[in-house]
Design an enzyme around this catalytic site. Sequence first.
Site, PDB file in Angstrom:
ATOM      1  N   GLY A 194      31.663  33.912  40.504  1.00 27.78           N
ATOM      2  CA  GLY A 194      32.274  33.942  39.169  1.00 27.78           C
ATOM      3  C   GLY A 194      31.708  32.863  38.266  1.00 27.78           C
ATOM      4  O   GLY A 194      30.882  32.043  38.689  1.00 27.78           O
ATOM      5  N   ALA A 204      39.607  31.896  40.646  1.00 27.42           N
ATOM      6  CA  ALA A 204      40.681  32.894  40.768  1.00 27.42           C
ATOM      7  C   ALA A 204      40.937  33.496  39.396  1.00 27.42           C
ATOM      8  O   ALA A 204      40.633  32.884  38.369  1.00 27.42           O
ATOM      9  CB  ALA A 204      41.954  32.242  41.300  1.00 27.42           C
ATOM     10  N   ASP A 205      41.513  34.688  39.404  1.00 28.01           N
ATOM     11  CA  ASP A 205      41.886  35.332  38.142  1.00 28.01           C
ATOM     12  C   ASP A 205      43.306  34.944  37.738  1.00 28.01           C
ATOM     13  O   ASP A 205      43.622  34.854  36.550  1.00 28.01           O
ATOM     14  CB  ASP A 205      41.760  36.854  38.282  1.00 28.01           C
ATOM     15  CG  ASP A 205      40.318  37.240  38.566  1.00 28.01           C
ATOM     16  OD1 ASP A 205      39.454  36.902  37.742  1.00 28.01           O
ATOM     17  OD2 ASP A 205      40.052  37.805  39.646  1.00 28.01           O
ATOM     18  N   LYS A 235      42.391  37.706  42.973  1.00 24.57           N
ATOM     19  CA  LYS A 235      40.952  37.508  42.861  1.00 24.57           C
ATOM     20  C   LYS A 235      40.271  38.879  42.842  1.00 24.57           C
ATOM     21  O   LYS A 235      40.875  39.871  43.196  1.00 24.57           O
ATOM     22  CB  LYS A 235      40.429  36.689  44.051  1.00 24.57           C
ATOM     23  CG  LYS A 235      40.931  35.251  44.025  1.00 24.57           C
ATOM     24  CD  LYS A 235      40.373  34.387  45.143  1.00 24.57           C
ATOM     25  CE  LYS A 235      38.909  34.503  45.363  1.00 24.57           C
ATOM     26  NZ  LYS A 235      38.076  34.294  44.147  1.00 24.57           N
ATOM     27  N   GLY A 272      38.085  39.793  40.062  1.00 22.98           N
ATOM     28  CA  GLY A 272      37.593  40.150  38.732  1.00 22.98           C
ATOM     29  C   GLY A 272      36.087  40.367  38.744  1.00 22.98           C
ATOM     30  O   GLY A 272      35.561  41.161  37.976  1.00 22.98           O
ATOM     31  N   GLY A 273      35.409  39.674  39.632  1.00 27.62           N
ATOM     32  CA  GLY A 273      33.951  39.818  39.748  1.00 27.62           C
ATOM     33  C   GLY A 273      33.546  40.769  40.865  1.00 27.62           C
ATOM     34  O   GLY A 273      32.373  40.817  41.250  1.00 27.62           O
ATOM     35  N   GLU A 318      34.911  37.421  49.620  1.00 25.44           N
ATOM     36  CA  GLU A 318      35.637  36.172  49.333  1.00 25.44           C
ATOM     37  C   GLU A 318      36.750  35.971  50.362  1.00 25.44           C
ATOM     38  O   GLU A 318      36.967  34.857  50.854  1.00 25.44           O
ATOM     39  CB  GLU A 318      36.230  36.225  47.922  1.00 25.44           C
ATOM     40  CG  GLU A 318      35.162  36.140  46.847  1.00 25.44           C
ATOM     41  CD  GLU A 318      35.654  36.368  45.435  1.00 25.44           C
ATOM     42  OE1 GLU A 318      34.935  36.015  44.515  1.00 25.44           O
ATOM     43  OE2 GLU A 318      36.758  36.920  45.253  1.00 25.44           O
ATOM     44  N   LYS A 342      44.644  30.380  33.896  1.00 29.44           N
ATOM     45  CA  LYS A 342      44.822  31.183  35.112  1.00 29.44           C
ATOM     46  C   LYS A 342      46.167  30.929  35.807  1.00 29.44           C
ATOM     47  O   LYS A 342      46.508  31.611  36.765  1.00 29.44           O
ATOM     48  CB  LYS A 342      43.693  30.887  36.115  1.00 29.44           C
ATOM     49  CG  LYS A 342      42.280  31.011  35.562  1.00 29.44           C
ATOM     50  CD  LYS A 342      41.928  32.441  35.252  1.00 29.44           C
ATOM     51  CE  LYS A 342      40.498  32.649  34.815  1.00 29.44           C
ATOM     52  NZ  LYS A 342      39.507  32.470  35.833  1.00 29.44           N
TER      53      LYS A 342
HETATM   54  C1  5RP Z   1      35.270  37.160  41.687  1.00 30.87           C
HETATM   55  C2  5RP Z   1      36.487  36.317  41.621  1.00 30.87           C
HETATM   56  C3  5RP Z   1      36.452  35.142  40.693  1.00 30.87           C
HETATM   57  O1  5RP Z   1      36.788  34.005  41.409  1.00 30.87           O
HETATM   58  C4  5RP Z   1      37.441  35.361  39.596  1.00 30.87           C
HETATM   59  O2  5RP Z   1      37.159  36.611  38.984  1.00 30.87           O
HETATM   60  C5  5RP Z   1      37.379  34.240  38.561  1.00 30.87           C
HETATM   61  O3  5RP Z   1      36.224  34.349  37.817  1.00 30.87           O
HETATM   62  P1  5RP Z   1      35.827  33.330  36.681  1.00 30.87           P
HETATM   63  O4  5RP Z   1      35.574  32.020  37.329  1.00 30.87           O
HETATM   64  O5  5RP Z   1      34.586  33.952  36.081  1.00 30.87           O
HETATM   65  O6  5RP Z   1      36.949  33.265  35.682  1.00 30.87           O
HETATM   66  O7  5RP Z   1      37.476  36.541  42.261  1.00 30.87           O
HETATM   67  O8  5RP Z   1      35.467  38.294  42.491  1.00 30.87           O
END
Ligand code: 5RP
Length: 239
Positions: free
Chosen positions: A29, A83-84, A94, A96-97, A103, A121
Amino acid sequence: MDQSEMKRAAALEAVKYVQEGDILGVGTGSTVNYFIDNLVTVKDKIKGAVSSSVASAERLKKIGIPVFDLNDVDSFDVYVDGADEINGSLEMIKGGGAALTREKIVAAVAKKFVCIVDETKLVTMLGDFPLPVEVIPMAVNYVSGELRKMGGRPVFRTNVVTDNGNCIIDVRGLRINAPKDYEEQINMIPGVVTVGLFAHRTADVLIVGSQNGVKVIRRDDQNRDEFNSSLIMRADMQR
Ligand code: 5RP
């Protein structure tokens, strides 16, 4: 401070958790990308890294950090990931990516999970962020139906194939008041590879980049509850 500056500040603080001679677990992320960029200064201290995604592995290799296959590593101490959403019990959403499955695996092996986030978050209840679920392609319709029965609104994530060759369904509208139960229930649906709820394996340390600087919260802190609720209430009010 804007959101990326808060992410960068949390990522910089996490470098203190890098241990001499260890293998480091590295997540995925934009916040983790800042962390990886900071590893340039300490890369000679570590043996290498295990990564939760192809994208992070490429970024690590670019700065000269060897990336190991998790099967070749018996154990390691620290996993750093974003984390999201994260709540006061350090349970997280988690994925979002789209890297949630790897993970969760890397986090399971690590002795300590250090979560790095910006203050947006922090939440009192998980579920505003659509919950990612990695699904075997042939099961998308079936799993979507089961998620609807649970009260969610599943949305197929278009143009995304995970590093494991699967699909992502993002589930909106869930009020996740019992994260462990939701994690178990969704993981039980045939066709689900992983749900992006990290309630059984929570973070051990939370590093928050905030308008007022960087805060560090440990899961075993005596005053964690009081401290967290004030921090989280503030983040909720800013939404
Ligand atoms: C990826 C994840 C990331 O940790 C989560 O989406 C947070 O992303 P970012 O640091 O870009 O806000 O779980 O699968």
